[in-house]
Design a protein around this motif. Sequence first.
Motif, PDB file in Angstrom:
ATOM      1  N   ILE A  21       0.866  -1.182   0.000  1.00  0.00           N
ATOM      2  CA  ILE A  21       0.000   0.000   0.000  1.00  0.00           C
ATOM      3  C   ILE A  21       0.908   1.240   0.000  1.00  0.00           C
ATOM      4  CG2 ILE A  21      -1.864  -1.210   1.200  1.00  0.00           C
ATOM      5  CD1 ILE A  21      -1.118   0.415   3.743  1.00  0.00           C
ATOM      6  N   GLY A  22       0.347   2.390   0.212  1.00  0.00           N
ATOM      7  CA  GLY A  22       1.133   3.622   0.279  1.00  0.00           C
ATOM      8  C   GLY A  22       0.689   4.607  -0.787  1.00  0.00           C
ATOM      9  N   ASN A  23       0.952   5.892  -0.531  1.00  0.00           N
ATOM     10  CA  ASN A  23       0.550   6.908  -1.496  1.00  0.00           C
ATOM     11  C   ASN A  23       1.626   7.094  -2.566  1.00  0.00           C
ATOM     12  OD1 ASN A  23       2.640   8.412  -0.440  1.00  0.00           O
ATOM     13  ND2 ASN A  23       1.358   9.912   0.599  1.00  0.00           N
ATOM     14  N   SER A  24       1.328   7.942  -3.532  1.00  0.00           N
ATOM     15  CA  SER A  24       2.348   8.356  -4.500  1.00  0.00           C
ATOM     16  C   SER A  24       2.222   9.871  -4.620  1.00  0.00           C
ATOM     17  CB  SER A  24       2.131   7.681  -5.853  1.00  0.00           C
ATOM     18  OG  SER A  24       1.048   8.290  -6.528  1.00  0.00           O
ATOM     19  N   ALA A  25       3.139  10.473  -5.344  1.00  0.00           N
ATOM     20  CA  ALA A  25       3.087  11.935  -5.485  1.00  0.00           C
ATOM     21  C   ALA A  25       1.802  12.351  -6.201  1.00  0.00           C
ATOM     22  CB  ALA A  25       4.304  12.421  -6.259  1.00  0.00           C
ATOM     23  N   VAL A  26       1.175  11.409  -6.907  1.00  0.00           N
ATOM     24  CA  VAL A  26       0.007  11.760  -7.708  1.00  0.00           C
ATOM     25  C   VAL A  26      -1.295  11.659  -6.928  1.00  0.00           C
ATOM     26  CG1 VAL A  26      -1.262  11.200  -9.835  1.00  0.00           C
ATOM     27  CG2 VAL A  26       1.234  10.964  -9.774  1.00  0.00           C
ATOM     28  N   THR A  27      -1.397  10.632  -6.040  1.00  0.00           N
ATOM     29  CA  THR A  27      -2.700  10.410  -5.408  1.00  0.00           C
ATOM     30  C   THR A  27      -2.618   9.736  -4.042  1.00  0.00           C
ATOM     31  OG1 THR A  27      -4.919   9.430  -5.751  1.00  0.00           O
ATOM     32  CG2 THR A  27      -3.079   8.228  -6.658  1.00  0.00           C
ATOM     33  N   GLY A  85       4.922   9.722  -1.737  1.00  0.00           N
ATOM     34  CA  GLY A  85       4.387  11.077  -1.909  1.00  0.00           C
ATOM     35  C   GLY A  85       4.651  11.911  -0.670  1.00  0.00           C
ATOM     36  N   ARG A  86       3.675  12.733  -0.312  1.00  0.00           N
ATOM     37  CA  ARG A  86       3.804  13.610   0.845  1.00  0.00           C
ATOM     38  C   ARG A  86       3.543  12.854   2.132  1.00  0.00           C
ATOM     39  NH1 ARG A  86       2.887  19.035  -0.839  1.00  0.00           N
ATOM     40  NH2 ARG A  86       2.881  19.664   1.333  1.00  0.00           N
ATOM     41  N   ASN A  87       3.953  13.459   3.238  1.00  0.00           N
ATOM     42  CA  ASN A  87       3.589  12.990   4.584  1.00  0.00           C
ATOM     43  C   ASN A  87       3.991  11.550   4.867  1.00  0.00           C
ATOM     44  OD1 ASN A  87       2.194  15.515   4.978  1.00  0.00           O
ATOM     45  ND2 ASN A  87       0.660  14.667   3.596  1.00  0.00           N
ATOM     46  N   ILE A  88       5.132  11.167   4.366  1.00  0.00           N
ATOM     47  CA  ILE A  88       5.571   9.782   4.509  1.00  0.00           C
ATOM     48  C   ILE A  88       5.675   9.386   5.985  1.00  0.00           C
ATOM     49  CG2 ILE A  88       7.543   8.236   4.165  1.00  0.00           C
ATOM     50  CD1 ILE A  88       7.955   9.302   1.475  1.00  0.00           C
ATOM     51  N   HIS A  89       6.249  10.245   6.802  1.00  0.00           N
ATOM     52  CA  HIS A  89       6.458   9.918   8.212  1.00  0.00           C
ATOM     53  C   HIS A  89       5.121   9.780   8.951  1.00  0.00           C
ATOM     54  CE1 HIS A  89       8.856  10.059  12.025  1.00  0.00           C
ATOM     55  NE2 HIS A  89       7.669  10.401  12.488  1.00  0.00           N
ATOM     56  N   THR A  90       4.250  10.745   8.742  1.00  0.00           N
ATOM     57  CA  THR A  90       2.966  10.732   9.460  1.00  0.00           C
ATOM     58  C   THR A  90       2.089   9.567   9.014  1.00  0.00           C
ATOM     59  OG1 THR A  90       3.111  13.121   9.696  1.00  0.00           O
ATOM     60  CG2 THR A  90       0.950  12.137  10.050  1.00  0.00           C
ATOM     61  N   LEU A 149      -0.536   0.217 -14.288  1.00  0.00           N
ATOM     62  CA  LEU A 149      -1.531   1.180 -14.764  1.00  0.00           C
ATOM     63  C   LEU A 149      -1.747   2.360 -13.827  1.00  0.00           C
ATOM     64  CD1 LEU A 149      -4.183  -1.446 -15.961  1.00  0.00           C
ATOM     65  CD2 LEU A 149      -2.563  -0.172 -17.402  1.00  0.00           C
ATOM     66  N   GLY A 150      -1.602   2.124 -12.525  1.00  0.00           N
ATOM     67  CA  GLY A 150      -1.859   3.204 -11.575  1.00  0.00           C
ATOM     68  C   GLY A 150      -1.831   2.706 -10.146  1.00  0.00           C
ATOM     69  N   LEU A 151      -2.055   3.629  -9.203  1.00  0.00           N
ATOM     70  CA  LEU A 151      -2.011   3.278  -7.788  1.00  0.00           C
ATOM     71  C   LEU A 151      -3.281   2.502  -7.410  1.00  0.00           C
ATOM     72  CD1 LEU A 151      -0.047   4.030  -5.344  1.00  0.00           C
ATOM     73  CD2 LEU A 151      -1.919   5.513  -4.614  1.00  0.00           C
ATOM     74  N   PRO A 152      -3.129   1.350  -6.758  1.00  0.00           N
ATOM     75  CA  PRO A 152      -4.327   0.582  -6.381  1.00  0.00           C
ATOM     76  C   PRO A 152      -5.164   1.305  -5.331  1.00  0.00           C
ATOM     77  CG  PRO A 152      -2.325  -0.419  -5.458  1.00  0.00           C
ATOM     78  CD  PRO A 152      -1.887   0.672  -6.382  1.00  0.00           C
ATOM     79  N   ASP A 153      -6.482   1.166  -5.433  1.00  0.00           N
ATOM     80  CA  ASP A 153      -7.363   1.673  -4.381  1.00  0.00           C
ATOM     81  C   ASP A 153      -7.812   0.492  -3.528  1.00  0.00           C
ATOM     82  OD1 ASP A 153      -9.400   0.335  -5.700  1.00  0.00           O
ATOM     83  OD2 ASP A 153     -10.241   2.143  -6.604  1.00  0.00           O
TER      84      ASP A 153
END
Length: 626
Positions: free
Chosen positions: A229-235, A262-267, A491-495
């Motif tokens: 899991i995890g975010n990316s800079a896009v979403t 992406g952002r807020n990796i630590h939090t 294709l993209g980040l899984p939801d």
Amino acid sequence: MNAPDKLQALLSLTREPFPASTKVYVDGALPGVKVPMREIALTNGERVTVYDTSGPYTDPTAEIDVRKGLAPVRAGWIEARGDTETYVGRQRAALDDGVKNEDLHGDRINALRAEAAGLQRTPRRAKAGQNVSQMHYARQGIVTPEMEYIAIRENGKREWMREYLGDAEREARLKGNAMGARIPEIITPEFVRDEVARGRAVIPANINHPEVEPMIIGRNFLVKINANIGNSAVTSSIEEEVEKLVWSMRWGGDTVMDLSTGRNIHTTRDWIIRNSPVPIGTVPIYQALEKVGGVAEDLTWNIFRDTLIEQAEQGVDYFTIHAGVRLPFIHLTTKRRTGIVSRGGSILAKWMITHHKENFLYTHFDEICEIMKAYDVTFSLGDGLRPGSSADANDEAQFAELRTLGELTKTAWKHDVQTMIEGPGHVPMHLIQANMDEQIKHCDEAPFYTLGPLTIDIAPGYDHIASAIGAAMIGWMGTAMLCYVTPKEHLGLPDRDDVKQGIIAYKIAAHAANNAKGHPGSRARDDAMSKARFEFRWRDQFALGLDPETAESYHDETLPKDSSKEAHFCSMCGPKFCSMKITQDVRDYADKLGVDEQAALAQGMAEKSAEFKAVGGELYIPIHKA
Ligand SMILES: C[C@H]1O[C@@H](n2cnc3c(N)ncnc32)[C@H](O)[C@@H]1O
Ligand SMILES: Cc1ncc(COP(=O)(O)O)c(N)n1
Ligand code: SF4
Ligand SMILES: [Zn+2]
């Protein structure tokens, strides 16, 4: 609704226990060992117990507050060992969350950050000169509570399984082919200790992650699955990532990797770890790269080292470390169809080429080991040169790296640091066995942890299936943990829904492998399902399945009425063509005559065939074979 409330509300969706299921706990002999299992009560009074990864979330009596995090089940054990100390941890910096200035956060993120500050535990580390790894204890002959917990968890409730599998002829016929694994009839705590001491299994359990329900990864244990899991800079957002965590455990994920870039990796990681009963893995180089603004050549050993400490203090249980991507191997990738597809691998390749220097993870490997053993973080030695296409499978770049991972394993083991080995990727079916053989040969049976492998390259949108095929094969051959691939791969980040699809595909692969290996009792759930199916116990079929909700809704699409849950057919064949129903008619007929089935068939052949001709003469043949 403020951000933490929104998060709590999202989680309430995923707190329902499974249909007909209750959480039960099996007590161990050591203090505080209380192993969760899921008990499924069938409509005929039978009880089936299955491995449970879902944590307190499916226990209606557990109090869940995402702001407080989960109860620290291991805290007492860690403290009782007396070899760790709490200390004032590393000072948090704005850059840990990828921003140069705290004020740049939005209100919502600031609220989550403020709440996360309360979540952070006072960090603990080994006292000077101590090594707190499970491997170190194992090599001293110590059976830890974690090991006893795991033994109970792996066995499950063997009593019902034995009862179900009682037929000697059937057991002999289906006994499985372990392909070189040596799985004992009963897993004892001593066996767990021995496997960990030998390096053939790992227990990812950072001393700063006391919320972990201990689990084991090794060839002689049940095959495990990991969800990324995890975010990316896009979403994506922190809320969505915590939801994916809980969602993946609910469907059977054994470990979770937070691959946020992406952002807020630590939090994000604070929220994930404090609310996770499963081990959490990360790839620290991703956050290190964020700290240098995404410029690979600006990475330094110091920034990387600081990131390792930061994440070890938060409680990350295993680190992907791409130390096998060596400078002399980079040129081996130039003729490849897809070059370097590993993120970590490509970042390090860029650093090495720019500086024309050896990989700093390789040159500082001993220092990394020192950090790992102060917190008991497990190595997942990264496959930075894995093939990204069938065309590149099993090439020299891949295998040169694999041999290096074997060398590094020996170094890690000298430090008593637990180690597993990451593997590919994209591998056609006929090259999978060679992959497994090379890994066992060069890495001395350290657990293999593979991404799929994807058996073909033409299935975007369905890569969970293309890869579950390879995962089932390599799991049977000896891979200890299968890293899922979702339908969104390439294709993209899984939801959240993709996470579920990936998990279910990999539960199928892992269970198929366990059955093929002949893991004692593994087949019993299949047998219970088959019996329910033959007896038209529809609710039991749903409850025993990997995804009860989907099974029920598919059934109900065509036969929604309650009365259909008693019907001796479904909409596939209808009442007159239901082969299982016809077989039962034959059995009932035998009963009525007071003879056994075979005699009845012989006796009543003419009579029955006349009867069946009315609905279609050919039917009679498949019945005998059914
Ligand atoms: C190495 C594997 O990790 C997956 N991967 C990388 N980042 C993420 C993320 N944020 N979420 C889910 N999967 C991810 C890739 O799709 C690849 O399959
Ligand atoms: C099985 C496996 N292999 C590798 C990675 C790391 O990702 P990457 O190498 O792309 O940085 C991973 N998360 N899981
Ligand atoms: S998944 Fe997307 S972002 Fe990642 S390597 Fe492939 S194309 Fe690039
Ligand atoms: Zn790929």
